[in-house]
Design a protein around this motif. Structure first.
Motif, PDB file in Angstrom:
ATOM      1  N   ARG A 256      18.240  20.173  25.922  1.00  0.00           N
ATOM      2  CA  ARG A 256      17.976  19.434  24.640  1.00  0.00           C
ATOM      3  C   ARG A 256      16.796  18.698  24.428  1.00  0.00           C
ATOM      4  O   ARG A 256      16.315  18.703  23.307  1.00  0.00           O
ATOM      5  CB  ARG A 256      19.369  18.714  24.326  1.00  0.00           C
ATOM      6  CG  ARG A 256      19.365  17.917  22.971  1.00  0.00           C
ATOM      7  CD  ARG A 256      19.228  18.821  22.038  1.00  0.00           C
ATOM      8  NE  ARG A 256      18.889  18.433  20.553  1.00  0.00           N
ATOM      9  CZ  ARG A 256      17.897  17.845  20.056  1.00  0.00           C
ATOM     10  NH1 ARG A 256      16.662  18.042  20.856  1.00  0.00           N
ATOM     11  NH2 ARG A 256      17.885  17.417  18.606  1.00  0.00           N
ATOM     12  N   ASN A 257      16.322  17.970  25.237  1.00  0.00           N
ATOM     13  CA  ASN A 257      15.183  17.225  25.179  1.00  0.00           C
ATOM     14  C   ASN A 257      14.609  17.081  26.605  1.00  0.00           C
ATOM     15  O   ASN A 257      15.311  17.023  27.733  1.00  0.00           O
ATOM     16  CB  ASN A 257      15.305  15.861  24.473  1.00  0.00           C
ATOM     17  CG  ASN A 257      14.463  15.779  23.343  1.00  0.00           C
ATOM     18  OD1 ASN A 257      13.290  16.303  23.210  1.00  0.00           O
ATOM     19  ND2 ASN A 257      15.111  15.263  22.152  1.00  0.00           N
ATOM     20  N   HIS A 258      13.423  16.795  26.837  1.00  0.00           N
ATOM     21  CA  HIS A 258      12.509  16.383  28.116  1.00  0.00           C
ATOM     22  C   HIS A 258      11.611  15.465  28.045  1.00  0.00           C
ATOM     23  O   HIS A 258      10.985  15.209  26.859  1.00  0.00           O
ATOM     24  CB  HIS A 258      12.158  17.693  28.792  1.00  0.00           C
ATOM     25  CG  HIS A 258      10.776  18.281  28.114  1.00  0.00           C
ATOM     26  ND1 HIS A 258      10.964  19.119  27.008  1.00  0.00           N
ATOM     27  CD2 HIS A 258       9.612  18.186  28.719  1.00  0.00           C
ATOM     28  CE1 HIS A 258       9.646  19.234  26.819  1.00  0.00           C
ATOM     29  NE2 HIS A 258       8.813  18.877  27.748  1.00  0.00           N
ATOM     30  N   GLU A 259      11.328  14.695  28.974  1.00  0.00           N
ATOM     31  CA  GLU A 259       9.967  13.949  28.873  1.00  0.00           C
ATOM     32  C   GLU A 259       9.311  14.288  30.244  1.00  0.00           C
ATOM     33  O   GLU A 259       9.779  14.329  31.430  1.00  0.00           O
ATOM     34  CB  GLU A 259      10.509  12.482  28.859  1.00  0.00           C
ATOM     35  CG  GLU A 259       9.267  11.618  28.948  1.00  0.00           C
ATOM     36  CD  GLU A 259       9.776  10.050  28.940  1.00  0.00           C
ATOM     37  OE1 GLU A 259       9.135   9.275  29.337  1.00  0.00           O
ATOM     38  OE2 GLU A 259      10.753   9.987  28.297  1.00  0.00           O
ATOM     39  N   MET A 260       7.867  14.330  30.157  1.00  0.00           N
ATOM     40  CA  MET A 260       7.015  14.298  31.433  1.00  0.00           C
ATOM     41  C   MET A 260       6.894  13.091  32.030  1.00  0.00           C
ATOM     42  O   MET A 260       6.882  12.021  31.267  1.00  0.00           O
ATOM     43  CB  MET A 260       5.636  15.056  31.037  1.00  0.00           C
ATOM     44  CG  MET A 260       5.672  16.367  30.402  1.00  0.00           C
ATOM     45  SD  MET A 260       6.572  17.667  31.289  1.00  0.00           S
ATOM     46  CE  MET A 260       5.687  17.898  32.874  1.00  0.00           C
ATOM     47  N   LEU A 261       6.935  12.914  33.322  1.00  0.00           N
ATOM     48  CA  LEU A 261       7.002  11.724  34.238  1.00  0.00           C
ATOM     49  C   LEU A 261       5.451  11.415  33.973  1.00  0.00           C
ATOM     50  O   LEU A 261       4.731  12.049  33.910  1.00  0.00           O
ATOM     51  CB  LEU A 261       7.247  11.950  35.584  1.00  0.00           C
ATOM     52  CG  LEU A 261       8.967  12.418  35.669  1.00  0.00           C
ATOM     53  CD1 LEU A 261       9.091  12.403  37.124  1.00  0.00           C
ATOM     54  CD2 LEU A 261      10.051  11.606  34.977  1.00  0.00           C
TER      55      LEU A 261
END
Length: 616
Positions: A256-261
């Motif tokens: 649904r959503n993601h974020e790069m570290l």
């Protein structure tokens, strides 16, 4: 009995010999082959390349001969078993052939300059005084663009776009051939062994060790039997995308959503599972994936499934360890907080924090989205909840600070602004800089990011990019006050200026033109019925930032027609940067007689770009 058997055996053997004898008469005659000999005259003038390059050519086969003049020489004509001056030359092998390529010294005073990527083929048409006479020669010039480029025209002693074009060299002449990148090229790349379902608009694209990867989900929202199909990863090879991993040990079926570290060391995924119309929703989890060489080490974050609509990562309690927050739109499962907060233990495990937020959400509940960010500039991250509940038509933001003494969060700020009406835009941006290609190959910083905080207008204050019934920009005025500005409407984009069938979900911040302004490219997940639409206008996805003011291109050169697409409409389309230029990719189906199969539609533009990365 034995005599009858003997008679039968002899008859059978005879029949077999007859069949074998008949079969031996059916052996096909071998196909004749012929030799092809080429010679350059004079030898120092150049060479002839042969394709295919084989010792003997089967009868009837096609062979291509291409002359390659050395410096200061020009190909003139063919002699021997070929005549004329056509290049490249196609011949059919019906006998042994010997062909000579004639080159002449380039003594006429013609200077050719190349702008862009391409070459110019010179061919002497007339020379009134023989090969060596430099003046009065008529030369035919044919521009040869490099793949992905096109001929734009002549300058100097030739003008126009005619190709080929002749010039009389009766004195020194200077000619410039101008080549420009094609506005876009469409590639269809097969996805080998692709899952039945793929194409989430939130799929994760990343570059690792000079390899391109996409992580996607395989759940089918219309088919509950596919509820547990796992995530998968595909890698781009030279000629196709290949399914490289099926992550069956990861309890996620979609993204649904993601974020790069930070520093590009991995990513975090939040998912809420499919929204089935007539069955209970299964919900899903939060995960962190960390890169280990070309592999991924997965860390499960959530202890219970929920409707995780967004995910954020960062250090919330100032212990130097990665923490995770998941916004879930009210699906609490024993934890009244929204977002749910998970503190990292530093060993790849996480501990859910129960009832650490003050009671009382937004009216109607919180939150659709979440962030972990140093909102007030005190070098400590805050937990941020965005939207949700009954705040519409306002966009509401709640900020919590962690109290180390009480080990819980306290509300520090509440912001609620009406979603602005759509500002009039004319698509007037016409100064697109094509020559500013990144020397790093389009990879500035570490990884692409779709986080929401950027200094959009270079005033030293971080502004916000939010999705609130479309895309809105919140310009930071200082003292934690903001002025919102709407870019588009969900499903409408720029109203009457563009067609009204694009639905946006997510965005990427990319530096178009490499001018150090963070630009926005939206992710689109539907293009309507291809039978009722005319194509895809890439302008509708691109918002160019010019010192804080966003606008669209005036050019209509980035419209992909139905004919150009071959009726292959992608499930979703998102921007990437490849080799210093902006591309768009999205999965689709192709049926060319071998049955429908998955492809990746890849659109290469001539717009220079690089990834934008700001440390959060």
């Amino acid at each position: 009995m034995s005599n009858n058997l003997s008679w039968f055996t002899k008859g059978l053997v005879g029949a077999l010999l007859a069949v074998l004898g008949f079969t031996s008469c059916e052996v096909e005659e071998p196909i004749p082959t012929y030799t092809l000999t080429t010679t350059s005259t004079p030898a120092e003038g150049g060479k002839i390349t042969i394709s295919p390059q084989v010792p003997n050519h089967p009868e009837g086969s096609q062979v291509t001969l291409t002359p390659e003049p050395n410096e200061n020489w020009v190909f003139k004509q063919w002699e021997g078993d070929a005549t004329g001056s056509t290049t490249p030359l196609q011949i059919t092998m019906t006998s042994n052939k010997a062909i000579t390529g004639v080159f002449v010294k380039r003594d006429y005073p013609l200077n050719i300059k190349i702008e862009g990527e391409g070459t110019v083929e010179e061919k002497i048409v007339t020379n009134p005084s023989g090969r060596e006479y430099p003046h009065g020669t008529t030369v035919e010039l044919t521009p040869k663009p490099k793949e992905g480029w096109e001929f734009e025209g002549w300058e100097g002693d030739l003008t126009g776009k005619e190709s080929p074009k002749r010039i009389l060299v009766d004195k020194q002449k200077n000619v410039t051939a101008k080549f420009e990148r094609k506005k876009f090229l469409i590639h269809t790349i097969k996805v080998e062994n692709a899952p039945k379902n793929m194409g989430s608009v939130h799929a994760i694209y990343y570059l690792r060790n000079n390899k391109e990867y996409i992580i996607d989900g395989s759940v089918n929202w219309n088919d509950p039997s596919n509820a547990t199909l796992p995530l998968f990863r595909i890698r781009r090879g030279e000629t196709q995308w290949v399914v490289e991993n099926i992550f069956s040990n990861v309890d996620l079926s979609d993204i649904r959503n993601h974020e790069m570290l930070k520093n590009g060391e991995g990513f975090a995924i939040g998912d809420h599972g499919p929204e089935w119309p007539n069955l209970p929703w299964p919900h899903s989890n939060l995960y962190v994936g960390k890169f280990s060489g070309d592999n991924i080490t997965w860390e499960k974050v959530s202890e219970n499934k929920s409707f995780y609509h967004d995910i954020a990562v960062g250090d919330l309690n100032s212990d130097g360890v990665l923490d995770v927050a998941g916004a879930h739109l009210g699906t609490r499962f024993g934890n009244p907080d929204d977002p749910h907060v998970y503190f990292g233990n530093g060993n790849g495990t996480y501990k859910e924090q129960l009832s650490v937020l003050p009671p009382g959400d937004f009216p109607g509940g919180c939150c659709g989205d979440t962030e972990i960010f140093d909102f007030d500039g005190d070098s400590k991250n805050e937990l941020i909840g965005i939207g949700g509940g009954t705040s519409y038509p306002n966009t509401s933001i709640k900020i919590w600070k962690f109290n180390a003494s009480t080990q819980n969060f306290q509300q520090s700020k509440y912001i609620s602004n009406p979603i602005p009406t759509l500002a009039p835009q004319t698509g007037s941006y016409s100064n697109l800089q094509k020559g500013n290609v990144s020397p790093t190959g389009g990879f500035t910083g570490n990884m692409p990011t779709n986080k929401r905080f950027y200094d959009l207008n270079k005033d030293g204050k971080k502004d916000m990019i939010l999705e609130s019934d479309g895309l809105t920009l919140w310009y930071n005025q200082g003292n934690e006050t903001f002025t919102p500005f709407r870019l588009n409407e969900q499903g409408k984009d720029l109203g009457a200026y563009f067609e009204n069938y694009y639905a946006m979900s997510g965005f990427d911040v990319i530096d178009i033109e490499n001018d150090n302004d963070p630009d926005i490219v939206t992710r689109i997940f539907t293009f309507g019925n291809p039978n009722t639409t005319t194509g895809i206008d890439l302008r509708k996805l691109i918002y160019i930032n010019d010192q804080g003011s966003f606008d669209r291109l005036t050019s209509t050169d980035y419209f992909l027609s139905n004919a150009q697409l071959g009726q292959q409409y992608p499930n979703a389309l998102r921007a990437i940067v490849r080799n210093g230029y902006l591309w768009f990719i999205g999965p689709s189906f192709k049926n060319d007689g071998a049955g429908p199969y998955r492809i990746m539609l890849e659109v290469q533009t001539d717009i220079p770009a690089s990834y934008w990365y700001e440390s959060q």
